[in-house]
Design an enzyme around this catalytic site. Sequence first.
Site, PDB file in Angstrom:
ATOM      1  N   ARG A 185       0.821  -1.231   0.000  1.00  0.00           N
ATOM      2  CA  ARG A 185       0.000   0.000   0.000  1.00  0.00           C
ATOM      3  C   ARG A 185       0.846   1.268   0.000  1.00  0.00           C
ATOM      4  NH1 ARG A 185      -2.667  -2.988   3.886  1.00  0.00           N
ATOM      5  NH2 ARG A 185      -4.526  -4.013   3.066  1.00  0.00           N
ATOM      6  N   LYS A 212       2.158  11.481 -11.221  1.00  0.00           N
ATOM      7  CA  LYS A 212       1.380  10.476 -11.954  1.00  0.00           C
ATOM      8  C   LYS A 212       2.257   9.262 -12.191  1.00  0.00           C
ATOM      9  CE  LYS A 212      -0.699  13.224 -15.344  1.00  0.00           C
ATOM     10  NZ  LYS A 212      -1.453  13.187 -16.605  1.00  0.00           N
ATOM     11  N   GLU A 264       8.328  19.064 -24.677  1.00  0.00           N
ATOM     12  CA  GLU A 264       7.568  19.500 -23.490  1.00  0.00           C
ATOM     13  C   GLU A 264       8.190  20.778 -22.904  1.00  0.00           C
ATOM     14  OE1 GLU A 264       4.718  17.808 -22.760  1.00  0.00           O
ATOM     15  OE2 GLU A 264       5.068  15.861 -23.708  1.00  0.00           O
ATOM     16  N   LYS A 269       6.042  23.578 -14.426  1.00  0.00           N
ATOM     17  CA  LYS A 269       5.116  22.440 -14.282  1.00  0.00           C
ATOM     18  C   LYS A 269       4.665  22.298 -12.834  1.00  0.00           C
ATOM     19  CE  LYS A 269       3.737  17.805 -15.231  1.00  0.00           C
ATOM     20  NZ  LYS A 269       3.965  16.448 -15.706  1.00  0.00           N
ATOM     21  N   GLU A 300      -5.517  16.969 -11.286  1.00  0.00           N
ATOM     22  CA  GLU A 300      -5.883  17.199 -12.684  1.00  0.00           C
ATOM     23  C   GLU A 300      -7.383  17.386 -12.882  1.00  0.00           C
ATOM     24  OE1 GLU A 300      -4.695  14.139 -15.590  1.00  0.00           O
ATOM     25  OE2 GLU A 300      -3.548  15.742 -16.519  1.00  0.00           O
ATOM     26  N   ARG A 359      -4.686  22.195 -14.734  1.00  0.00           N
ATOM     27  CA  ARG A 359      -3.644  21.319 -15.265  1.00  0.00           C
ATOM     28  C   ARG A 359      -3.888  20.952 -16.729  1.00  0.00           C
ATOM     29  NH1 ARG A 359      -1.043  16.664 -11.334  1.00  0.00           N
ATOM     30  NH2 ARG A 359       0.111  15.571 -12.909  1.00  0.00           N
ATOM     31  N   ASN A 374      -2.055  20.147 -21.602  1.00  0.00           N
ATOM     32  CA  ASN A 374      -2.423  19.350 -22.780  1.00  0.00           C
ATOM     33  C   ASN A 374      -2.195  20.094 -24.085  1.00  0.00           C
ATOM     34  OD1 ASN A 374      -3.180  17.078 -21.400  1.00  0.00           O
ATOM     35  ND2 ASN A 374      -5.294  17.757 -21.135  1.00  0.00           N
ATOM     36  N   HIS A 421      -1.304  18.374 -27.316  1.00  0.00           N
ATOM     37  CA  HIS A 421      -1.563  16.952 -27.104  1.00  0.00           C
ATOM     38  C   HIS A 421      -2.862  16.455 -27.728  1.00  0.00           C
ATOM     39  CE1 HIS A 421       1.809  17.283 -24.414  1.00  0.00           C
ATOM     40  NE2 HIS A 421       1.764  15.992 -24.125  1.00  0.00           N
ATOM     41  N   HIS A 467      -1.599  13.705 -29.792  1.00  0.00           N
ATOM     42  CA  HIS A 467      -1.898  12.326 -29.428  1.00  0.00           C
ATOM     43  C   HIS A 467      -2.542  11.577 -30.584  1.00  0.00           C
ATOM     44  CE1 HIS A 467      -4.061   9.058 -27.166  1.00  0.00           C
ATOM     45  NE2 HIS A 467      -2.793   8.863 -26.885  1.00  0.00           N
ATOM     46  N   HIS A 500       6.636  10.405 -28.788  1.00  0.00           N
ATOM     47  CA  HIS A 500       5.674  11.315 -28.160  1.00  0.00           C
ATOM     48  C   HIS A 500       6.060  12.787 -28.385  1.00  0.00           C
ATOM     49  CE1 HIS A 500       2.645  12.692 -25.369  1.00  0.00           C
ATOM     50  NE2 HIS A 500       3.568  13.356 -24.687  1.00  0.00           N
TER      51      HIS A 500
HETATM   52  N1  LIG Z   1       4.067  10.497 -15.263  1.00  0.00           N
HETATM   53  C1  LIG Z   1       3.930  11.504 -16.089  1.00  0.00           C
HETATM   54  O1  LIG Z   1       3.404  12.562 -15.748  1.00  0.00           O
HETATM   55  C2  LIG Z   1       4.461  11.367 -17.480  1.00  0.00           C
HETATM   56  C3  LIG Z   1       4.582  12.496 -18.298  1.00  0.00           C
HETATM   57  C4  LIG Z   1       5.133  12.337 -19.557  1.00  0.00           C
HETATM   58  C5  LIG Z   1       5.551  11.078 -19.991  1.00  0.00           C
HETATM   59  N2  LIG Z   1       5.405   9.995 -19.172  1.00  0.00           N
HETATM   60  C6  LIG Z   1       5.840   8.659 -19.584  1.00  0.00           C
HETATM   61  O2  LIG Z   1       7.251   8.702 -19.793  1.00  0.00           O
HETATM   62  C7  LIG Z   1       7.589   7.647 -20.684  1.00  0.00           C
HETATM   63  C8  LIG Z   1       8.622   8.176 -21.659  1.00  0.00           C
HETATM   64  O3  LIG Z   1       9.765   8.546 -20.944  1.00  0.00           O
HETATM   65  P1  LIG Z   1      11.189   8.692 -21.658  1.00  0.00           P
HETATM   66  O4  LIG Z   1      11.029   9.472 -22.889  1.00  0.00           O
HETATM   67  O5  LIG Z   1      12.142   9.146 -20.617  1.00  0.00           O
HETATM   68  O6  LIG Z   1      11.481   7.207 -22.143  1.00  0.00           O
HETATM   69  P2  LIG Z   1      12.360   5.975 -21.594  1.00  0.00           P
HETATM   70  O7  LIG Z   1      12.294   5.847 -20.138  1.00  0.00           O
HETATM   71  O8  LIG Z   1      11.925   4.811 -22.401  1.00  0.00           O
HETATM   72  O9  LIG Z   1      13.837   6.389 -22.021  1.00  0.00           O
HETATM   73  C9  LIG Z   1      14.173   6.502 -23.382  1.00  0.00           C
HETATM   74  C10 LIG Z   1      15.361   5.602 -23.747  1.00  0.00           C
HETATM   75  O10 LIG Z   1      16.556   6.206 -23.270  1.00  0.00           O
HETATM   76  C11 LIG Z   1      17.284   5.290 -22.466  1.00  0.00           C
HETATM   77  N3  LIG Z   1      17.950   6.115 -21.476  1.00  0.00           N
HETATM   78  C12 LIG Z   1      17.383   6.741 -20.430  1.00  0.00           C
HETATM   79  N4  LIG Z   1      18.268   7.553 -19.833  1.00  0.00           N
HETATM   80  C13 LIG Z   1      19.421   7.425 -20.510  1.00  0.00           C
HETATM   81  C14 LIG Z   1      20.693   8.019 -20.385  1.00  0.00           C
HETATM   82  N5  LIG Z   1      20.944   8.958 -19.475  1.00  0.00           N
HETATM   83  N6  LIG Z   1      21.666   7.643 -21.242  1.00  0.00           N
HETATM   84  C15 LIG Z   1      21.416   6.730 -22.222  1.00  0.00           C
HETATM   85  N7  LIG Z   1      20.220   6.158 -22.402  1.00  0.00           N
HETATM   86  C16 LIG Z   1      19.239   6.494 -21.565  1.00  0.00           C
HETATM   87  C17 LIG Z   1      16.274   4.324 -21.951  1.00  0.00           C
HETATM   88  O11 LIG Z   1      16.836   3.086 -21.621  1.00  0.00           O
HETATM   89  C18 LIG Z   1      15.324   4.216 -23.144  1.00  0.00           C
HETATM   90  O12 LIG Z   1      15.832   3.303 -24.075  1.00  0.00           O
HETATM   91  C19 LIG Z   1       6.315   7.176 -21.326  1.00  0.00           C
HETATM   92  O13 LIG Z   1       5.978   5.897 -20.816  1.00  0.00           O
HETATM   93  C20 LIG Z   1       5.275   8.197 -20.890  1.00  0.00           C
HETATM   94  O14 LIG Z   1       3.994   7.650 -20.742  1.00  0.00           O
HETATM   95  C21 LIG Z   1       4.872  10.135 -17.929  1.00  0.00           C
HETATM   96 ZN   LIG Z   2       3.318  14.876 -23.244  1.00  0.00          ZN
END
Ligand SMILES: NC(=O)c1ccc[n+]([C@@H]2O[C@H](COP(=O)([O-])OP(=O)(O)OC[C@H]3O[C@@H](n4cnc5c(N)ncnc54)[C@H](O)[C@@H]3O)[C@@H](O)[C@H]2O)c1
Ligand SMILES: [Zn+2]
Length: 359
Positions: free
Chosen positions: A121, A143, A185, A227, A237, A241, A245, A248, A252, A264
């Site tokens: 939990r 999130k 972003e 942010k 949200e 917030r 978007n 997006h 999207h 993305h």
């Molecule tokens: N929680 C939220 O509010 C929120 C907001 C936006 C996006 N997201 C989520 O974030 C995710 C995308 O995140 P991302 O773009 O960071 O992708 P990711 O975590 O997949 O990283 C991208 C790639 O880079 C590699 N990598 C990461 N850091 C590295 C580094 N320092 N050096 C070399 N390689 C590295 C990873 O292994 C991966 O292959 C999605 O799942 C999306 O839904 C969440």
């Molecule tokens: Zn986004």
Amino acid sequence: MQKVKIELGVNSYDIYVGSGLLPLAGLRLKELGFIGRAVIITDTNVKKHYAGIMEDGLTSAGYDVEILEIPPGEQNKTLKTAARLYDELSRINTERITPVLALGGGVTGDLAGFVAATYMRGVPYIQAPTTLLAMTDSSIGGKTAVDLGRLKNIIGAFYQPKLVVADINTLKTLPAAELANGMAEVIKHAAIMDKEFFVYLESNMDKVLALDADVMEYVIARNVRIKAGVVSKDEKETGLREILNYGHTVGHAVEVVSNFKLKHGQAVAIGMAAEAKISRRLGMLSAKDADRLGKLIIRAGLPARIPDFDVKKIMQAMTHDKKVRHGRLNFALLKSLGEAFITNDVDAAFVEEVISGGE
Ligand SMILES: NC(=O)c1ccc[n+]([C@@H]2O[C@H](COP(=O)([O-])OP(=O)(O)OC[C@H]3O[C@@H](n4cnc5c(N)ncnc54)[C@H](O)[C@@H]3O)[C@@H](O)[C@H]2O)c1
Ligand SMILES: [Zn+2]
């Protein structure tokens, strides 16, 4: 180094941004009063570069460290991977007070955050984002989620970390395409909330792309503040917030129609340019400002035009999206650079005409 406090009452926490912070994460944990065990969750790519650095810092601060590895990529942000992590947490006898540290990009952060939110939990959760996207977007706001098949982020929880440590040195190994992905972003935050920051990005884009340490620290910290400001006013949200978007709604839809071949950030960049045009056609944004936004997007290495997709499919994807209420399209649009507004009353036929290339 910059420290930004996220004000969320009892859920408040600090975000540290700077060079060389990973080795110091252990000291930060100590300041928060954690003792004993610490669990790092990281993906294979990130582990190779940074798990050892973080582990050493934690060990010197007196922690007994466990590293749990996940395969990289969105396709692993699933309940199946979460279930494996629950098993491993139980195998190593994780206690309710054991902090879980997410070391990696948004995939690792979302997944480890979801696991931390639900295991027993809720166990304490710390983020060490290593992508620009994670530093400026996904690590702020609480999130957490996993995907269910094609349904992105459909199973999740709002769960705030205890601490975020963004070490900009980690960006040195990040592929250029991932850096651009995060810039979408960043530009969005400037465009919706902060004209001065937009102008700063126009003047400093070359230094950003060259990862100039001072510029990056400034850019990321300023982003975090933008942010965080929005999130603090609207933690769950429900209203304000929604301006996040921006880009997006179209973005999207384009991402879906590309079958997720577009990243993305690329999709959001296309969406921002399209929604700037919608804003302009509605008599809000000036042609000059829309043009400035398009130019900045391109300088960041991102696309600003809708690829040659079937516009009907884009419209279909958009109207299936949650951003539709009562048959009208819901948009965050721009009044000017640095100022956004929310509307749930944009005519779908008008949007179709604009994204078909109508001036
Ligand atoms: N929680 C939220 O509010 C929120 C907001 C936006 C996006 N997201 C989520 O974030 C995710 C995308 O995140 P991302 O773009 O960071 O992708 P990711 O975590 O997949 O990283 C991208 C790639 O880079 C590699 N990598 C990461 N850091 C590295 C580094 N320092 N050096 C070399 N390689 C590295 C990873 O292994 C991966 O292959 C999605 O799942 C999306 O839904 C969440
Ligand atoms: Zn986004």
